[in-house]
Design a protein around this motif. Sequence first.
Motif, PDB file in Angstrom:
ATOM      1  N   PHE A 287       0.815  -1.212   0.000  1.00  0.00           N
ATOM      2  CA  PHE A 287       0.000   0.000   0.000  1.00  0.00           C
ATOM      3  C   PHE A 287       0.855   1.271   0.000  1.00  0.00           C
ATOM      4  O   PHE A 287       0.353   2.357  -0.267  1.00  0.00           O
ATOM      5  CB  PHE A 287      -0.942   0.004   1.204  1.00  0.00           C
ATOM      6  CG  PHE A 287      -2.096   0.943   1.052  1.00  0.00           C
ATOM      7  CD1 PHE A 287      -3.118   0.641   0.168  1.00  0.00           C
ATOM      8  CD2 PHE A 287      -2.134   2.137   1.745  1.00  0.00           C
ATOM      9  CE1 PHE A 287      -4.173   1.517   0.002  1.00  0.00           C
ATOM     10  CE2 PHE A 287      -3.189   3.027   1.579  1.00  0.00           C
ATOM     11  CZ  PHE A 287      -4.209   2.705   0.705  1.00  0.00           C
ATOM     12  N   VAL A 289       2.715   2.324  -2.114  1.00  0.00           N
ATOM     13  CA  VAL A 289       2.622   2.989  -3.421  1.00  0.00           C
ATOM     14  C   VAL A 289       1.567   4.093  -3.366  1.00  0.00           C
ATOM     15  O   VAL A 289       1.695   5.124  -4.014  1.00  0.00           O
ATOM     16  CB  VAL A 289       2.216   1.967  -4.515  1.00  0.00           C
ATOM     17  CG1 VAL A 289       2.351   2.589  -5.884  1.00  0.00           C
ATOM     18  CG2 VAL A 289       3.027   0.703  -4.394  1.00  0.00           C
ATOM     19  N   HIS A 290       0.533   3.850  -2.593  1.00  0.00           N
ATOM     20  CA  HIS A 290      -0.570   4.809  -2.527  1.00  0.00           C
ATOM     21  C   HIS A 290      -0.389   5.772  -1.361  1.00  0.00           C
ATOM     22  O   HIS A 290      -1.350   6.160  -0.709  1.00  0.00           O
ATOM     23  CB  HIS A 290      -1.904   4.074  -2.395  1.00  0.00           C
ATOM     24  CG  HIS A 290      -2.142   3.114  -3.496  1.00  0.00           C
ATOM     25  ND1 HIS A 290      -2.177   3.479  -4.813  1.00  0.00           N
ATOM     26  CD2 HIS A 290      -2.342   1.782  -3.482  1.00  0.00           C
ATOM     27  CE1 HIS A 290      -2.391   2.416  -5.572  1.00  0.00           C
ATOM     28  NE2 HIS A 290      -2.489   1.381  -4.789  1.00  0.00           N
ATOM     29  N   TRP A 291       0.858   6.167  -1.098  1.00  0.00           N
ATOM     30  CA  TRP A 291       1.116   6.990   0.084  1.00  0.00           C
ATOM     31  C   TRP A 291       0.430   8.340   0.023  1.00  0.00           C
ATOM     32  O   TRP A 291       0.181   8.951   1.053  1.00  0.00           O
ATOM     33  CB  TRP A 291       2.617   7.150   0.294  1.00  0.00           C
ATOM     34  CG  TRP A 291       3.299   8.002  -0.725  1.00  0.00           C
ATOM     35  CD1 TRP A 291       3.711   7.607  -1.962  1.00  0.00           C
ATOM     36  CD2 TRP A 291       3.612   9.379  -0.607  1.00  0.00           C
ATOM     37  NE1 TRP A 291       4.257   8.656  -2.630  1.00  0.00           N
ATOM     38  CE2 TRP A 291       4.226   9.764  -1.826  1.00  0.00           C
ATOM     39  CE3 TRP A 291       3.447  10.333   0.399  1.00  0.00           C
ATOM     40  CZ2 TRP A 291       4.658  11.060  -2.058  1.00  0.00           C
ATOM     41  CZ3 TRP A 291       3.890  11.619   0.164  1.00  0.00           C
ATOM     42  CH2 TRP A 291       4.488  11.981  -1.048  1.00  0.00           C
ATOM     43  N   HIS A 292       0.086   8.811  -1.208  1.00  0.00           N
ATOM     44  CA  HIS A 292      -0.647  10.072  -1.304  1.00  0.00           C
ATOM     45  C   HIS A 292      -1.952  10.028  -0.527  1.00  0.00           C
ATOM     46  O   HIS A 292      -2.391  11.027   0.039  1.00  0.00           O
ATOM     47  CB  HIS A 292      -0.955  10.390  -2.771  1.00  0.00           C
ATOM     48  CG  HIS A 292       0.117  11.171  -3.434  1.00  0.00           C
ATOM     49  ND1 HIS A 292       0.636  10.848  -4.657  1.00  0.00           N
ATOM     50  CD2 HIS A 292       0.776  12.271  -3.029  1.00  0.00           C
ATOM     51  CE1 HIS A 292       1.581  11.707  -4.987  1.00  0.00           C
ATOM     52  NE2 HIS A 292       1.681  12.588  -4.017  1.00  0.00           N
ATOM     53  N   LEU A 293      -2.575   8.865  -0.530  1.00  0.00           N
ATOM     54  CA  LEU A 293      -3.870   8.719   0.135  1.00  0.00           C
ATOM     55  C   LEU A 293      -3.720   8.860   1.647  1.00  0.00           C
ATOM     56  O   LEU A 293      -4.390   9.673   2.284  1.00  0.00           O
ATOM     57  CB  LEU A 293      -4.467   7.358  -0.224  1.00  0.00           C
ATOM     58  CG  LEU A 293      -5.859   7.075   0.302  1.00  0.00           C
ATOM     59  CD1 LEU A 293      -6.863   8.044  -0.274  1.00  0.00           C
ATOM     60  CD2 LEU A 293      -6.273   5.650  -0.036  1.00  0.00           C
ATOM     61  N   GLY A 296      -2.605  12.408   2.379  1.00  0.00           N
ATOM     62  CA  GLY A 296      -3.698  13.376   2.241  1.00  0.00           C
ATOM     63  C   GLY A 296      -4.653  13.318   3.420  1.00  0.00           C
ATOM     64  O   GLY A 296      -5.062  14.346   3.962  1.00  0.00           O
ATOM     65  N   LEU A 297      -5.000  12.100   3.826  1.00  0.00           N
ATOM     66  CA  LEU A 297      -5.905  11.951   4.963  1.00  0.00           C
ATOM     67  C   LEU A 297      -5.265  12.514   6.232  1.00  0.00           C
ATOM     68  O   LEU A 297      -5.941  13.142   7.054  1.00  0.00           O
ATOM     69  CB  LEU A 297      -6.256  10.469   5.162  1.00  0.00           C
ATOM     70  CG  LEU A 297      -7.191   9.889   4.096  1.00  0.00           C
ATOM     71  CD1 LEU A 297      -7.302   8.377   4.240  1.00  0.00           C
ATOM     72  CD2 LEU A 297      -8.576  10.532   4.184  1.00  0.00           C
ATOM     73  N   VAL A 299      -3.083  14.958   6.326  1.00  0.00           N
ATOM     74  CA  VAL A 299      -3.152  16.423   6.210  1.00  0.00           C
ATOM     75  C   VAL A 299      -4.503  16.913   6.718  1.00  0.00           C
ATOM     76  O   VAL A 299      -4.590  17.824   7.543  1.00  0.00           O
ATOM     77  CB  VAL A 299      -2.946  16.871   4.741  1.00  0.00           C
ATOM     78  CG1 VAL A 299      -3.266  18.339   4.580  1.00  0.00           C
ATOM     79  CG2 VAL A 299      -1.526  16.597   4.303  1.00  0.00           C
TER      80      VAL A 299
END
Lengths: 336, 293
Positions: A287, A289-293, A296-297, A299
């Motif tokens: 997961f 790879v999806h560290w933006h998610l 973002g959460l 943040v």
Amino acid sequence: MNSKSRTLLMLTLVIVIAFLPMITTAYYTTLIIKVMIYSIFALSLQLLVGCTGLISLGHAAFFGVSAYAVTLLSPEFAAGNLLWLVPVAVISAMVYALITGPLALKTKGVYFIMVTLAFAQMAYYVFHDTKLGGGTDGIYLNTRPELRIGDAVLLDISSNYSFYVFTLGCLIFTWGFLTILMRSRFGAALTGIHVNEQRMRAVGYSTFGYKLTAYIVAAGFGGLAGVLYAIKDGYVNPELLSWEQSGIVLFMVILGGTSRLWGAMIGAAGLIFLQELFQSEAIFGAFAVHWHLTFGLTVIALVALMPTGLIGLPKQLSKRRGKKKPSPTVRSATVH
Amino acid sequence: MDVATYLIQCLNAVQYGLLLFLVASGLTLIFGIMGIINLAHGSFYMIGAYMAFALQPLVAQYLGGGFITTVLVCIVLAALLGYFLEWAFYSYLYTRDHLQQVLMTYGLILVFEELRSIIIDNDVHGVSAPEWLSGSIQLGDLMTYPTYRLFISAVCIIVAVFMYWLLSRTRLGMMIRAGASNREMINSLGIDINQLFRVVFALGVALAALAGAIAVPVSSVYPGMGNAVIIISFVVVVIGGIGSIKGAFIAAMLIGFVDTFGQILFPQVAGVLVYIMMATILLFKPEGLFKQG
């Protein structure tokens, strides 16, 4: 804490950081270099956001313009000279601020946010669409510059450790300069503008001149961070000027807290470690790879839960503890 | 260039400007009325586009509908999403300063973009226009023009007229305008202001999603498409004056023309022309062409 013990603490901290690479791995050395560069970047934005009350969402423009300047001006297959490369790159960012600043500063509040964003985007497109800096592919800085006077090499930053110390020096310079600046008459005027610009004007200050100066100084230090970043990676591309970059540095400032200059450094360190954490496959597995998610959460959660940033956290926590048995003082402190 | 080419480019400029207006009007509605600076507005455009792309086969299979039905489904889903988001996130932002609004909506962008890449993927997908809208129409003796682009313009004009009617002629519009200028007042008149704002927000999201959905056959869907549109929408709002729908319309048209003709006449500097225009306008009108209030 009195000022003497605070100085002592700072000195110890600097010495510890300076010798840290001796005991840690190369990975952490690089990571700390990144933290220090972003600390400079965030400090420069703090001068606008925290000290003057100007929320800029286009600070990456200065970072990127300088990074490109140092890369474009360096000789292709030899080491450039820091003695003039750094000043010229930093000045190019300041010139960009001098051109766009007066226009942006004519506006206020949300307009200022949007206009700075738009100007940064303009700089982004210059590097993105033209052949000047290799377009979207970016360009390489093949050899790290060195500090030369005549033929004598005074400072060689080609090794990771020497670059580490050099970056630390730049950070201390930035921090020291901005601290002294904020304690000066000029800094007091900026604080006054932050608190009540109308009143400052009424008292007779030309607030526009002060704000413009702050804007240009901030651009210079943002540019310094960009120069270091270009040297660190040996590569620049238009993403350095992207608005995601501006968003990240603004987030660093908020995460740390805007009420103190050094909040920016705490925020830069906090954010980069958060990024590393979420990108770590050891913890998040595939997961990551999806560290933006996750990022973002986080943040969103941090903004919702910590309106005063990390440096306000101790106060906020003690306030919460106090809330269980409400007293008149606590109640008055929570009402703004 | 001959006259026909000029005319065709004018139509392109109008179409681009109208589409931009659709996105920017939602943005300025949300800012002007609720006071929230919503960076994630571009994500709603992206969501609309991706929904149109992904739902088309499903709509055909289960509802037996074509393109128009898909767009309608997108609008409804987007409005529901907007309603939910206002309740879950945005309603907490009214009392926060701009700084925190910028950051939280920035976080939302990251979340939307990553969710999109997880649910669909990071490829570029083209979507073709429905058969009855593909092809070209003969306009006068001089030129032919793509039917689909005319369709986009028509939809945008209808929405613009509808918005004008809604805001200036209906009871809902009256309440919205009253709520924008004085929140407490309208609340004390017995109107549920929270509910009202939730509806406005849903409307703004639906407008952005509609723009995304109808733009798909022209622009295709690609990662980062929301970011491309949000900056230019901000420019529209800044030039037009925050909160002014009329300003947004004129600014969007200006940008449509500057951008379209910039790319033909000065391709080297096309990317920055719009920003130069913005700078020039702000030099004389620091608060946009039509500042509200």
